[in-house]
Design an enzyme around this catalytic site. Sequence first.
Site, PDB file in Angstrom:
ATOM      1  N   ASP A  53      -7.355  -6.615  10.087  1.00 37.50           N
ATOM      2  CA  ASP A  53      -8.633  -5.886  10.054  1.00 37.50           C
ATOM      3  C   ASP A  53      -9.834  -6.826   9.906  1.00 37.50           C
ATOM      4  O   ASP A  53     -10.901  -6.564  10.454  1.00 37.50           O
ATOM      5  CB  ASP A  53      -8.635  -4.811   8.960  1.00 37.50           C
ATOM      6  CG  ASP A  53      -8.398  -5.358   7.561  1.00 37.50           C
ATOM      7  OD1 ASP A  53      -7.987  -6.527   7.427  1.00 37.50           O
ATOM      8  OD2 ASP A  53      -8.591  -4.597   6.596  1.00 37.50           O
ATOM      9  N   LYS A  85       0.810  -1.235   0.000  1.00 34.25           N
ATOM     10  CA  LYS A  85       0.000   0.000   0.000  1.00 34.25           C
ATOM     11  C   LYS A  85       0.835   1.274   0.000  1.00 34.25           C
ATOM     12  O   LYS A  85       0.470   2.276   0.612  1.00 34.25           O
ATOM     13  CB  LYS A  85      -0.959   0.017   1.203  1.00 34.25           C
ATOM     14  CG  LYS A  85      -1.832  -1.224   1.314  1.00 34.25           C
ATOM     15  CD  LYS A  85      -2.671  -1.221   2.567  1.00 34.25           C
ATOM     16  CE  LYS A  85      -3.359  -2.547   2.768  1.00 34.25           C
ATOM     17  NZ  LYS A  85      -4.151  -2.611   4.005  1.00 34.25           N
TER      18      LYS A  85
END
Length: 507
Positions: free
Chosen positions: A239, A204
């Site tokens: 997550d 990312k």
Amino acid sequence: MGKSVVVGAAVVACAAVGVAAVLVHRRRKRDAALLGSAEAERRRRAAAVIEEVERSLATPTALLRGIADAMVAEMERGLRGDIHAQLKMLISYVDNLPTGDEHGLFYALDLGGTNFRVLRVQLGGREKRVVKQQYEEVSIPPHLMVGTSIELFDFIAAALAKFVDTEGEDFHLPEGRQRELGFTFSFPVNQTSISSGTLIKWTKGFSINGTVGEDVVSELSRAMERQGLDMKVTALVNDTVGTLAGGRYMDNDVVAAVILGTGTNAAYVEHANAIPKWTGLLPKSGNMVINTEWGSFKSGKLPLSEYDKAMDFESLNPGEQIYEKMISGMYLGEIVRRILLKLAHDASLFGDVVPTKLEQPFILRTPDMSAMHHDSSHDLKTLGSKLKDIVGVADTSLEVRYITRHICDLVAERGARLAAAGIYSILKKIGRDKVPSSGSKMPRTVIALDGGLYEHYKKFSSCVEATLTDLLGEEASSSVVAKLANDGSGIGAALLAASHSQYGESD
């Protein structure tokens, strides 16, 4: 004589005009015929491309069942510890999911992109549940994403310390106790316990020297010490695992969590004795949360089109994350762009000149695709304005707009149906895909879903749910619920800090 010459000249002139008019009329007819022929040929070529797209993106139910079976087989390989398994089936070390009895003040840190969030929650047990919660979002300066590990974690710890300083009277920490934190870290980690894990690689846009191979909890803990912040990380979670915890807290029948957003992943509750690679003592609960990392799934059964193959070939990670590239928000708009570009080249969809902007990878984002797909106006005005803004074509015909919406529909439908096949595979793995043969009632089964793609792209989420019902059948599907767990991962991390508190039963 002079008069007759003038009259004669006029006759000749009229005759010439008449002949010219006939010639112009014939030319127009010929041009119209040619134009009609060219338009017919353009439409024929467009139809041929669309027909091929429909064929290559098709997901009949029988194919979805085959894909689910292939995914279950890969899940089992991953649980055995097969190094060649596509699904890593990571052990989360979360064996105690929240029950609703948790009390006390707990913090969470959610780091997964260019922003991170800090959150605190006061839990009041089964009666009061979440008494109060507060959060703050902080942007990470771009230079820290490519700096050093110390710089990044010091910046995060400083923001966390500043947030702790704003703790109001509504939040109560029992005297003599250390603040506890759940750390959601959404990067690839080799987890070694509930509160430790080494970084495998940055993704990312992060590229930080010196952190790969290091324990990220230790990195954060040392940074908090440097800030004079007395806080202990009691849970390191992905997550998706956080979303599962948050979902279970709200509904005790939640057995799995699925993220359908920019990326995709799934976590579920597995019987500990069904994990051959688990070498420690079986947890008291008898269960273990598994992080599937299902985005990496690939199979010959997946309906890969020429557009998928080209996009994958040109990506930063060719040959990897194939399933994710077919169903997640990062890629759906790009697949639509590639199909429209093919139509522009082969069938002059946007005129004789291919729009330059349409040549740019990822210029068509999935939120724009969703806006075009959901346009139900008679003239598709929203869709037309989107094409103008994104592709740079000022004036599009109604036919072009309908073709564009149809392509959005095909790509979204395939993605949604493949996502449903993934959910179905988890239900098959844990035996919640059919009514028990004993005749007993099938237990209520809840899937917690999070992510902007699922939450905001209504045609996509509706198709996921309808396809799951189709795969399960009427009787079994009546016991399965897909529930939006909006922002579940943040509070989920705080809840896992509570359920894995160093003080045992949180109070």
